[in-house]
Design an enzyme around this catalytic site. Structure first.
Site, PDB file in Angstrom:
ATOM      1  N   ASP A  11       0.790  -1.101  -0.099  1.00 22.68           N
ATOM      2  CA  ASP A  11      -0.096  -0.690  -0.180  1.00 22.68           C
ATOM      3  C   ASP A  11       0.546   1.071   0.088  1.00 22.68           C
ATOM      4  O   ASP A  11       2.395   0.976   0.432  1.00 22.68           O
ATOM      5  CB  ASP A  11      -0.968   0.118   1.455  1.00 22.68           C
ATOM      6  CG  ASP A  11      -2.232   0.977   1.178  1.00 22.68           C
ATOM      7  OD1 ASP A  11      -2.424   1.342   0.178  1.00 22.68           O
ATOM      8  OD2 ASP A  11      -1.675   1.515   2.494  1.00 22.68           O
ATOM      9  N   SER A  12       0.257   2.189  -0.390  1.00 23.34           N
ATOM     10  CA  SER A  12       0.958   3.467  -0.464  1.00 23.34           C
ATOM     11  C   SER A  12       1.161   4.380   1.003  1.00 23.34           C
ATOM     12  O   SER A  12       1.964   4.862   1.269  1.00 23.34           O
ATOM     13  CB  SER A  12       0.008   4.781  -1.134  1.00 23.34           C
ATOM     14  OG  SER A  12      -1.351   5.404  -0.329  1.00 23.34           O
ATOM     15  N   CYS A  74      -3.792  -0.602  -2.592  1.00 23.15           N
ATOM     16  CA  CYS A  74      -4.068   0.601  -2.644  1.00 23.15           C
ATOM     17  C   CYS A  74      -4.586   0.878  -3.788  1.00 23.15           C
ATOM     18  O   CYS A  74      -4.215   0.601  -5.046  1.00 23.15           O
ATOM     19  CB  CYS A  74      -2.572   1.456  -3.331  1.00 23.15           C
ATOM     20  SG  CYS A  74      -2.879   3.185  -3.275  1.00 23.15           S
ATOM     21  N   GLU A 153      -7.627  10.368   9.533  1.00 27.82           N
ATOM     22  CA  GLU A 153      -6.218   9.690  10.504  1.00 27.82           C
ATOM     23  C   GLU A 153      -6.214  10.368  11.862  1.00 27.82           C
ATOM     24  O   GLU A 153      -6.011  10.359  12.663  1.00 27.82           O
ATOM     25  CB  GLU A 153      -5.276  10.344   9.354  1.00 27.82           C
ATOM     26  CG  GLU A 153      -5.456   9.266   8.667  1.00 27.82           C
ATOM     27  CD  GLU A 153      -4.079   9.357   7.233  1.00 27.82           C
ATOM     28  OE1 GLU A 153      -3.233  10.913   7.024  1.00 27.82           O
ATOM     29  OE2 GLU A 153      -3.219   8.641   6.831  1.00 27.82           O
ATOM     30  N   CYS A 185     -11.219   3.598  -1.732  1.00 27.47           N
ATOM     31  CA  CYS A 185      -9.941   4.139  -0.984  1.00 27.47           C
ATOM     32  C   CYS A 185     -10.063   3.803   0.309  1.00 27.47           C
ATOM     33  O   CYS A 185     -11.175   2.999   0.993  1.00 27.47           O
ATOM     34  CB  CYS A 185     -10.141   5.742  -0.256  1.00 27.47           C
ATOM     35  SG  CYS A 185      -9.012   6.229   0.165  1.00 27.47           S
ATOM     36  N   HIS A 187      -8.737   3.936   3.168  1.00 23.40           N
ATOM     37  CA  HIS A 187      -8.833   4.607   4.360  1.00 23.40           C
ATOM     38  C   HIS A 187     -10.465   4.722   4.342  1.00 23.40           C
ATOM     39  O   HIS A 187     -10.879   4.931   6.085  1.00 23.40           O
ATOM     40  CB  HIS A 187      -8.584   6.188   4.397  1.00 23.40           C
ATOM     41  CG  HIS A 187      -7.394   6.077   4.549  1.00 23.40           C
ATOM     42  ND1 HIS A 187      -6.263   5.421   4.000  1.00 23.40           N
ATOM     43  CD2 HIS A 187      -6.653   6.867   5.855  1.00 23.40           C
ATOM     44  CE1 HIS A 187      -5.159   6.258   4.881  1.00 23.40           C
ATOM     45  NE2 HIS A 187      -5.274   6.749   5.710  1.00 23.40           N
TER      46      HIS A 187
END
Lengths: 267, 267
Positions: A11-12, A74, A153, A185, A187
């Site tokens: 993943d990034s 990702c 985050e 995505c 997240h």
């Protein structure tokens, strides 16, 4: 021939831990090696050539761990680099886009599918392309949601602020009468409840992370690459920037404890 | 000896255009070369060693344009890489932190200064250190505001959503009775009015971009490096990722048109 080698997950950054989480839930007996390119995160706004270059460097590092399959966890890297990686490698390589697209097509009744993702993933056009390959009659409406990643985050996933942000991004999709919404995505699964509240109970949410784990299970079964039962498993976490903080923030994404995090140099 | 060479301005991406804007407003007769490391933006969460490595590569490229002075227009790069760059180079090198700190110290009456910035800049501790060097009796309260950058990039700088985000980040600083607030990230000047409304009229806002331009003017005057009057000026914009979109988004940051944007390869 069963195979004890680990599954590589690239993943990034930290978001791919939601994919890793889905994988270990489905395959608790497998070892994994996770590599987050935290020095160069996020990939979302980078060009295809840059993303391919970075992805190749990361995967080269993972190959040193003798991974038996690779998950590109990702969305941006799946959009831009999946074909290059599949071309480079002799092992199975799974991205997160095709599984999410396949699940959305299976779930949608009206054929109007919304996709939310980073700017890079949206610009790539890969979700509409993947859905179009499976069901050309379906209509795909995409929307980039750049504030969702920092919201997650910050840990601001519930309450007035995330709801207001979600409304700003999603109200047009609701007006456009989608019946299925793909979280494009890694997240976004942490905002799933807020997103569901904003779009209402009649819109089905597809979590690409879960769909990707499903596809991986099938692939390993078909290729007889599952790990023999009873062998001890290892979970290795690698990052390209300083590892401090990765384990504590990552715990929310992974849904469980992360052990030692190791720095790897790709420069 | 007046000097016609351009001023080099280096940033991790697009935000440094607010600094470039302040510079061309104060020095309309100077040429500039702006380099935005858009392939690797943002620097905010990267480690010091990574930021120094990236900054050195960018500055090496700028030196090929024979710049007579260098402005490090990125707070994270100023925090981590300024001393390394000053050590490397024989030309004047200005960061954005010391000028903002100097201005805050001059403005504050109560000696309670707030600083808002990216996580990387806050973690660096460079603002408290710079203010402490100038006025050790002053108290500095720092707060990372990761949602501000995507808010600005969305163009959501006015209205309920940015006010709610600003309130989430700033209410503790207001409670802590600061009388001066430093905008320690180059994106933040675009949120200045919203921020002022949230913190109220009694808190003075210090824009590091403006303070940096001031310091640069003084430096060039003292060293007799100002450009001779009447010579034609050039403005060059370089980026490390695909240049599409940089000019259109950058216009809001620069406060004016940006011409052709060129890609440069640093890999």
């Amino acid at each position: 021939m069963a195979n004890s080698d680990p599954i590589g997950i690239f993943d990034s950054g930290i978001g791919g831990l939601t994919v890793a989480s889905s994988i270990v839930r489905r395959l608790p007996g497998e070892s994994i090696v996770y590599l987050g390119d935290t020095a160069r995160v996020p990939y979302g706004a980078k060009s295809p050539a840059t993303v391919i270059r970075y992805a190749r460097a990361c995967v080269q590092k993972l190959m040193a761990y003798r991974v038996k399959a690779l998950v590109v966890a990702c969305n941006t890297a799946s959009a831009y680099a999946l074909h290059a990686l599949q071309h480079d490698l002799a092992i199975p390589v799974v991205g997160v886009i095709e599984p999410g697209a396949r699940r959305a097509v299976a779930v949608s009744r009206t054929g109007r599918i919304g996709v939310i993702a980073t700017a890079g993933t949206v610009a790539s056009g890969e979700y509409p392309a993947a859905i179009g390959d499976l069901a050309p009659e379906m209509r795909v409406l995409c929307r980039a949601c750049p504030l969702f990643v920092p919201l997650v985050e910050e840990g601001w996933t519930e309450g007035e602020l995330p709801e207001l942000v979600a409304r700003a991004y999603l109200s047009d999709l609701v007006k456009d009468a989608i019946d299925t919404l793909v979280l494009g995505c890694t997240h976004y699964p942490l905002l799933r409840e807020t997103i569901q509240r904003v779009v209402g109970p009649d819109i089905a949410i597809v979590d690409s992370a879960e769909s990707t784990a499903e596809v991986l299970v099938q692939l390993l079964e078909v290729a007889d690459l599952l790990r023999p039962e009873g062998e001890p498993t290892e979970r290795t976490f690698l990052v390209t920037d300083a590892p401090d903080g990765f384990a504590s923030v990552g715990r929310r994404f992974f849904g469980g404890e992360i052990g030692r995090v190791q720095w790897v140099d790709l420069s």
